[in-house]
Structure formats: structure tokens, C-alpha cells
Design an enzyme around this catalytic site. Structure first.
Site, PDB file in Angstrom:
ATOM      1  N   CYS A  80      12.291   0.091   5.670  1.00  0.00           N
ATOM      2  CA  CYS A  80      11.077   0.829   5.328  1.00  0.00           C
ATOM      3  C   CYS A  80      10.406   1.368   6.588  1.00  0.00           C
ATOM      4  CB  CYS A  80      10.116  -0.091   4.577  1.00  0.00           C
ATOM      5  SG  CYS A  80       8.551   0.689   4.172  1.00  0.00           S
ATOM      6  N   PHE A  81      10.142   2.653   6.603  1.00  0.00           N
ATOM      7  CA  PHE A  81       9.620   3.266   7.822  1.00  0.00           C
ATOM      8  C   PHE A  81       8.196   2.859   8.168  1.00  0.00           C
ATOM      9  CE2 PHE A  81       9.792   7.505   5.211  1.00  0.00           C
ATOM     10  CZ  PHE A  81       8.744   7.127   4.380  1.00  0.00           C
TER      11      PHE A  81
END
Length: 171
Positions: free
Chosen positions: A13-14
Site C-alpha cells: 500500500c502506497f
């Protein structure tokens, strides 16, 4: 004065990746988006085979690509294919998108050090591929954990984690 350089990394997840990387010495700017896939003008709802990625602009006089990669391997698990924490799917794969031959060389060398170190329990599955298009994510995804400090993340700094350099022939 040396011009800023760019790195593109994917490790789940960025939101969490961006939050930790932006705080590193020498990092000038970050933005989250989609890279490494097959859809033009990628969005959160339609990013095809792209990974969630972070574009990093850094000052090479204050830090270097190797140092960024060492931190990258500390804050995500590079041994879980298409997964980080509870997030599953190709969007969450571990990947390094290199911009030139030197970045590719450093990436492969760093991965070899990670493998030799035994710091992670399995084989490194990090993809190393040439950088393609980077599609900036929607505004609500930029700087997410700055706006929502208690928001979701599966990334963390592992205390005492230090990547040694492996012994190589000819040293």
C-alpha cells in the site's frame, strides 16, 4: 549543484511507503501512483496490472539510491509475492522500477545483499524492471497518513535492522 534524482519503488500500500520514505534525509518530494502495469491513465479504481508505487525525488548529495533501497527493504517484506500484511494482489507486489543501468546494477546488488543477510526468512521476490509510465494517484491518496495519522498502514521501521554488504570475490 547536483540535480535531484528520481526513484520509483513499490512495496505494498502506497500510503505507508510514502509516509516513511518522505521522512528520510535527502528526500525532497514524494508522490504516490501506479507503475509497472498495462493501463494508461491508471486510477485507483482502474489500474490493471500496475503496482501501487511511490515516486521519490532525492538529493544525491544528501543520500544515495543504495541508501533508499536499504530503507525500502527494511520497511516492507520483500519475500511475500503479491502481498504486504493484509493487502493481497498484484497491486501490492514488491518492485523496483529503475531509470538507468546504474540504478539496475545497484538494485540487483542490494537484493543480493538482502538474500545473503538472512534478515528476511524467505527468498526475495522483488521485481526489478525498467521504469515505464508513472500515473499519479488521485489527490485523496497523496500524503494520506499526514492527513490521517491514525490511518491504515502495514509498513514500519524495524529497530536494529541494518543491511550488511556481502563478501564478494576479489575483496
Amino acid at each position: 549543484m547536483t540535480s535531484p534524482q528520481k526513484a520509483i519503488l513499490a512495496g505494498g500500500c502506497f500510503w505507508g511507503m510514502q509516509d516513511l520514505i518522505r521522512k528520510q534525509p535527502g528526500v525532497i518530494a514524494t508522490r504516490v501512483g501506479y507503475s509497472g502495469g498495462d493501463v494508461a491513465n491508471a486510477t485507483y479504481r482502474n489500474h490493471g496490472t500496475h503496482a501501487e508505487a511511490v515516486e521519490i525525488i532525492f538529493d544525491p548529495q544528501a543520500t544515495d539510491y543504495r541508501t533508499l533501497l536499504e530503507f525500502f527493504f527494511q520497511i516492507h517484506d520483500p519475500t511475500t509475492p503479491n502481498r504486504q500484511g493484509n493487502d493481497r494482489g498484484t497491486s501490492y507486489r514488491s518492485a523496483i522500477y529503475y531509470l538507468d543501468d546504474e540504478q539496475k546494477r545497484v538494485a540487483l546488488d542490494t537484493i543480493a545483499d538482502v538474500e545473503a543477510s538472512g534478515l528476511w526468512p524467505g527468498k526475495v521476490v522483488t521485481e526489478v524492471s525498467p521504469a515505464g509510465d508513472f500515473w499519479e494517484a488521485e489527490p485523496e491518496h497523496q500524503d494520506y497518513l499526514q492527513r490521517y495519522p491514525s490511518g491504515y498502514t502495514c509498513h514500519f521501521i524495524r529497530p536494529g535492522w541494518k543491511l550488511p554488504r556481502r563478501a564478494t570475490a576479489g575483496q
